[in-house]
Design a protein around this motif. Structure first.
Motif, mmCIF file in Angstrom:
data_model
loop_
_atom_site.group_PDB
_atom_site.id
_atom_site.type_symbol
_atom_site.label_atom_id
_atom_site.label_comp_id
_atom_site.label_asym_id
_atom_site.label_seq_id
_atom_site.Cartn_x
_atom_site.Cartn_y
_atom_site.Cartn_z
ATOM 1 N N LYS A 255 1.883 -4.068 -0.900
ATOM 2 C CA LYS A 255 0.477 -4.356 -0.599
ATOM 3 C C LYS A 255 -0.476 -3.358 -1.260
ATOM 4 O O LYS A 255 -1.646 -3.681 -1.491
ATOM 5 C CB LYS A 255 0.242 -4.327 0.927
ATOM 6 C CG LYS A 255 0.968 -5.407 1.694
ATOM 7 C CD LYS A 255 0.508 -5.477 3.143
ATOM 8 C CE LYS A 255 0.894 -4.239 3.927
ATOM 9 N NZ LYS A 255 0.481 -4.346 5.360
ATOM 10 N N TYR A 256 0.012 -2.159 -1.553
ATOM 11 C CA TYR A 256 -0.899 -1.090 -1.947
ATOM 12 C C TYR A 256 -0.612 -0.430 -3.299
ATOM 13 O O TYR A 256 -1.530 0.101 -3.931
ATOM 14 C CB TYR A 256 -0.890 0.014 -0.877
ATOM 15 C CG TYR A 256 -1.243 -0.458 0.506
ATOM 16 C CD1 TYR A 256 -2.533 -0.898 0.801
ATOM 17 C CD2 TYR A 256 -0.297 -0.469 1.528
ATOM 18 C CE1 TYR A 256 -2.864 -1.334 2.081
ATOM 19 C CE2 TYR A 256 -0.619 -0.896 2.805
ATOM 20 C CZ TYR A 256 -1.900 -1.331 3.086
ATOM 21 O OH TYR A 256 -2.226 -1.758 4.340
ATOM 22 N N TYR A 257 0.631 -0.428 -3.743
ATOM 23 C CA TYR A 257 1.032 0.447 -4.843
ATOM 24 C C TYR A 257 0.307 0.143 -6.150
ATOM 25 O O TYR A 257 -0.292 1.032 -6.762
ATOM 26 C CB TYR A 257 2.545 0.355 -5.044
ATOM 27 C CG TYR A 257 3.138 1.438 -5.923
ATOM 28 C CD1 TYR A 257 3.646 2.602 -5.369
ATOM 29 C CD2 TYR A 257 3.207 1.295 -7.304
ATOM 30 C CE1 TYR A 257 4.203 3.600 -6.152
ATOM 31 C CE2 TYR A 257 3.756 2.283 -8.107
ATOM 32 C CZ TYR A 257 4.248 3.433 -7.519
ATOM 33 O OH TYR A 257 4.793 4.414 -8.315
ATOM 34 N N ASN A 258 0.367 -1.098 -6.606
ATOM 35 C CA ASN A 258 -0.253 -1.422 -7.890
ATOM 36 C C ASN A 258 -1.765 -1.266 -7.853
ATOM 37 O O ASN A 258 -2.384 -0.800 -8.824
ATOM 38 C CB ASN A 258 0.126 -2.835 -8.328
ATOM 39 C CG ASN A 258 1.535 -2.897 -8.882
ATOM 40 O OD1 ASN A 258 2.506 -2.866 -8.128
ATOM 41 N ND2 ASN A 258 1.669 -2.966 -10.199
ATOM 42 N N ALA A 259 -2.370 -1.634 -6.739
ATOM 43 C CA ALA A 259 -3.820 -1.446 -6.612
ATOM 44 C C ALA A 259 -4.170 0.031 -6.703
ATOM 45 O O ALA A 259 -5.216 0.407 -7.266
ATOM 46 C CB ALA A 259 -4.301 -2.025 -5.287
ATOM 47 N N PHE B 49 -8.856 0.064 -6.111
ATOM 48 C CA PHE B 49 -9.569 0.448 -4.890
ATOM 49 C C PHE B 49 -9.684 1.974 -4.788
ATOM 50 O O PHE B 49 -9.017 2.710 -5.518
ATOM 51 C CB PHE B 49 -8.854 -0.104 -3.653
ATOM 52 C CG PHE B 49 -8.747 -1.592 -3.623
ATOM 53 C CD1 PHE B 49 -9.887 -2.380 -3.610
ATOM 54 C CD2 PHE B 49 -7.511 -2.219 -3.614
ATOM 55 C CE1 PHE B 49 -9.793 -3.763 -3.582
ATOM 56 C CE2 PHE B 49 -7.399 -3.591 -3.590
ATOM 57 C CZ PHE B 49 -8.547 -4.375 -3.575
ATOM 58 N N ASP B 50 -10.504 2.429 -3.855
ATOM 59 C CA ASP B 50 -10.666 3.864 -3.626
ATOM 60 C C ASP B 50 -9.300 4.496 -3.352
ATOM 61 O O ASP B 50 -8.593 4.075 -2.428
ATOM 62 C CB ASP B 50 -11.585 4.102 -2.437
ATOM 63 C CG ASP B 50 -11.730 5.577 -2.117
ATOM 64 O OD1 ASP B 50 -12.515 6.257 -2.795
ATOM 65 O OD2 ASP B 50 -11.022 6.054 -1.198
ATOM 66 N N PRO B 51 -8.899 5.497 -4.122
ATOM 67 C CA PRO B 51 -7.552 6.041 -4.001
ATOM 68 C C PRO B 51 -7.249 6.685 -2.653
ATOM 69 O O PRO B 51 -6.156 6.521 -2.110
ATOM 70 C CB PRO B 51 -7.460 7.062 -5.139
ATOM 71 C CG PRO B 51 -8.838 7.300 -5.607
ATOM 72 C CD PRO B 51 -9.620 6.090 -5.262
ATOM 73 N N THR B 52 -8.200 7.403 -2.084
ATOM 74 C CA THR B 52 -7.947 8.069 -0.803
ATOM 75 C C THR B 52 -7.741 7.048 0.305
ATOM 76 O O THR B 52 -6.790 7.161 1.103
ATOM 77 C CB THR B 52 -9.120 9.009 -0.443
ATOM 78 O OG1 THR B 52 -9.270 9.991 -1.474
ATOM 79 C CG2 THR B 52 -8.852 9.705 0.882
ATOM 80 N N GLU B 53 -8.586 6.033 0.345
ATOM 81 C CA GLU B 53 -8.429 4.993 1.374
ATOM 82 C C GLU B 53 -7.115 4.245 1.191
ATOM 83 O O GLU B 53 -6.406 3.978 2.169
ATOM 84 C CB GLU B 53 -9.603 4.011 1.293
ATOM 85 C CG GLU B 53 -10.942 4.601 1.725
ATOM 86 C CD GLU B 53 -12.062 3.589 1.641
ATOM 87 O OE1 GLU B 53 -11.770 2.392 1.392
ATOM 88 O OE2 GLU B 53 -13.237 3.967 1.818
ATOM 89 N N LEU C 14 -1.329 3.278 2.885
ATOM 90 C CA LEU C 14 0.094 3.254 2.515
ATOM 91 C C LEU C 14 0.878 4.269 3.340
ATOM 92 O O LEU C 14 1.967 3.966 3.857
ATOM 93 C CB LEU C 14 0.243 3.545 1.022
ATOM 94 C CG LEU C 14 1.669 3.681 0.478
ATOM 95 C CD1 LEU C 14 2.464 2.411 0.709
ATOM 96 C CD2 LEU C 14 1.640 4.012 -1.020
ATOM 97 N N LYS C 15 0.330 5.460 3.485
ATOM 98 C CA LYS C 15 1.019 6.516 4.230
ATOM 99 C C LYS C 15 1.147 6.165 5.708
ATOM 100 O O LYS C 15 2.209 6.352 6.319
ATOM 101 C CB LYS C 15 0.270 7.832 4.059
ATOM 102 C CG LYS C 15 0.955 9.025 4.721
ATOM 103 C CD LYS C 15 0.225 10.330 4.410
ATOM 104 C CE LYS C 15 0.946 11.523 5.046
ATOM 105 N NZ LYS C 15 0.291 12.807 4.714
ATOM 106 N N ALA C 16 0.089 5.641 6.282
ATOM 107 C CA ALA C 16 0.100 5.300 7.711
ATOM 108 C C ALA C 16 1.167 4.256 8.026
ATOM 109 O O ALA C 16 1.854 4.340 9.059
ATOM 110 C CB ALA C 16 -1.282 4.808 8.146
#
Length: 519
Positions: free
Chosen positions: A473-477, A483-487, A492-494
């Motif tokens: 869901k998050y890696y390629n984006a 998208f904003d990298p920190t968000e 992804l971490k959560a």
């Protein structure tokens, strides 16, 4: 006397009968055919029963694939007696569809797999047949064209579960660059990543209809997202993907120290810089705006409307060069790589990126291995890799070729690739050829401390499956800067940190045991 004569006659008849039986092949143990690839010297008695092999391959079906299959079947008619049913699965759907095929028990005789796909998981789940006995009985030529080092480094859980495919010990990575545009702006040949980005900004300023940078955005193509691709060409430290998470950099190795590093525990500054830069490139309008939606990246490259594109090999493939020149008159591609050609600079575990496996459900395991053996013979390899000579390619000596047309492009990498019979594209530039030759020599590479190690994902199979679903869901984006990298990283971490921690612990446990056994 009559009794002795009768007994002697009966003994002779028994010996004769035994000789006849001994010369017959058992129906379930077909004898391997001779090395004659065309089979025109084979006797009818050696012809095997007809079999159709279902072979699952990645990507799109070449336009003239049926022509090649017809010729291959003609050559095999009097020996292997094999028909070929080739099933092509799009790269973007490869992981999911092949996993469903195997899990459902669908009848398949040969299937493409890879460590970056789900090779370890499929081995651990018991879907693949060990190949040692089949190779010994029916794969003499398949063995000859691959070194023992190649087999030793590409075992899974101590066995050969698939035929390793490759023509070097280190896979090539390249940026395909519009040479004509570079020269138009008076820029010298690109030697550094910074110069590559400067060129992309120049394109952005001057070419409204050209996408400056193109990478991949589908979940099954994480290693070729823009930021993550940089790991293949960066040093000090050299960062290598782990054996547990395939294409992902969330677990990784560095310093050749046998330790598993976790980005969730501590962010690697180099990797975060790649993520942040990707975001800047995307917001500045350099990376393709619809990168996450693109499924057919090749067609975008072939359109000629891209200034820099990621490519997973050395050199410019003829397919791209021809299409770009056709679609944009005067356009020309050149290959740019920052992989070093200095002895000892590149660390490798000598593990190949692609494999061909025989599923346990196959009813034609012997014939599947016979086919793989048949493909290792030079004239047959040439047919399946390059097409029909004079129609699809022209042989240049024994080790190079020139492609003719675009109806059948270079195609050994997914099913028959080996370093002995493979030819290089005669159109490659001198530096590209030098890279291939350099990386065929294992002595010029630094052997990873984990060479020969194979991860058994069984104890954390559930965690791997759950984490992969999260990461998709998050890696390629994240690594394509959408998208904003920190968000994006926090999400992804959560969702994934707990799974990854368990995977890391199991991977480190197995590595420690492997290293202890070596010492």
């Amino acid at each position: 006397m009559k009794t002795k004569r009768l007994m002697a006659l009966m003994a002779a008849m028994l010996l004769l009968l035994a000789g006849i039986i001994g010369c017959s092949s058992k129906p379930d143990e077909p004898a391997p055919p001779s090395g004659n690839s065309n089979g025109d010297k084979e006797s009818a008695s050696e012809k095997l029963d007809p079999v159709t092999l279902k072979i699952v391959l990645p990507g799109d079906r070449p336009a003239d694939m049926d022509v090649i299959i017809k010729e291959a079947e003609r050559r095999m008619a009097d020996t292997l007696n094999v028909k070929l049913d080739l099933v092509f699965v799009p790269w973007s759907d490869l992981a999911q569809k092949t996993q469903v095929m195997l899990a459902s028990g669908e009848s398949v005789d040969l299937i493409f797999d890879a460590p970056w796909l789900h090779m370890e998981q499929m081995v651990s789940s018991g879907y693949y047949e060990p190949l040692e006995e089949l190779l010994d009985k029916y794969g003499q030529d398949a063995l000859k064209v691959r070194s023992q080092q190649m087999f030793d480094a590409n075992k899974f859980q101590g066995q050969v579960y698939a035929l390793p495919l490759g023509n070097t010990h280190l896979a090539g990575r390249t940026y395909l660059v519009r040479k004509d545009l570079r020269e138009k702006y008076g820029l010298p040949p690109i030697k550094t990543y910074d110069e590559l980005i400067q060129f992309a900004y120049k394109v952005k300023e001057n070419e409204k209809d050209v996408i400056p940078l193109l990478a991949y955005g589908q979940p099954g193509q994480k290693d070729v997202s823009w930021g993550a691709f940089r790991a293949f060409m960066e040093y000090d430290p050299q960062i290598l993907r782990s054996d547990a998470l395939g294409q992902s950099l969330v677990l990784y190795y560095k310093n050749n120290d046998g330790k598993v590093y976790n980005l969730f525990d501590e962010m690697e500054p180099r990797i975060w810089s790649w993520i942040e830069e990707a975001r800047k490139l995307y917001t500045d309008g350099l990376i393709h705006p619809d990168i996450l939606a693109l499924k057919d990246v090749n067609s975008v490259i072939e359109s000629g409307k891209v200034a820099v594109a990621i490519y997973n090999e050395f050199g410019v493939p003829t397919q791209f060069a021809t299409a770009v020149a056709r679609n944009v008159p005067g356009a020309e591609l050149e290959a740019v790589t920052f992989i070093k050609m200095e002895p000892g600079e590149n660390i490798t575990n000598f593990k190949q990126a692609n494999f061909q496996a025989i599923p346990k459900v196959s009813k034609n395991k012997e014939r599947a291995m016979m086919f793989l053996n048949w493909t290792a013979q030079k004239e047959n390899y040439d047919l399946l890799a390059y097409g029909i000579e004079g129609t699809h390619y022209k042989a240049v000596g024994d080790d190079q070729y020139e492609q003719i047309g675009s109806s059948y492009s270079y195609f050994p990498y997914a099913w028959i690739w080996n370093p002995t019979t493979d030819r290089l594209n005669a159109g490659f530039d001198e530096e590209t050829i030098a890279h291939y030759q350099f990386n065929k020599d294992g002595d010029k590479l630094t052997s990873s401390i984990l060479t020969g190690f194979s991860f058994d994902p069984g104890p954390v199979m559930n965690e791997i499956s759950l984490y992969n679903a999260v990461e998709d869901k998050y890696y390629n984006a994240l690594f394509d800067g959408v998208f904003d990298p920190t968000e994006q990283w926090n999400k992804l971490k959560a969702e994934g940190e707990g799974y990854v921690k368990k995977i890391q612990a199991e991977l480190q446990k197995q590595i420690d045991a492997f290293l202890a056994a070596k010492n």
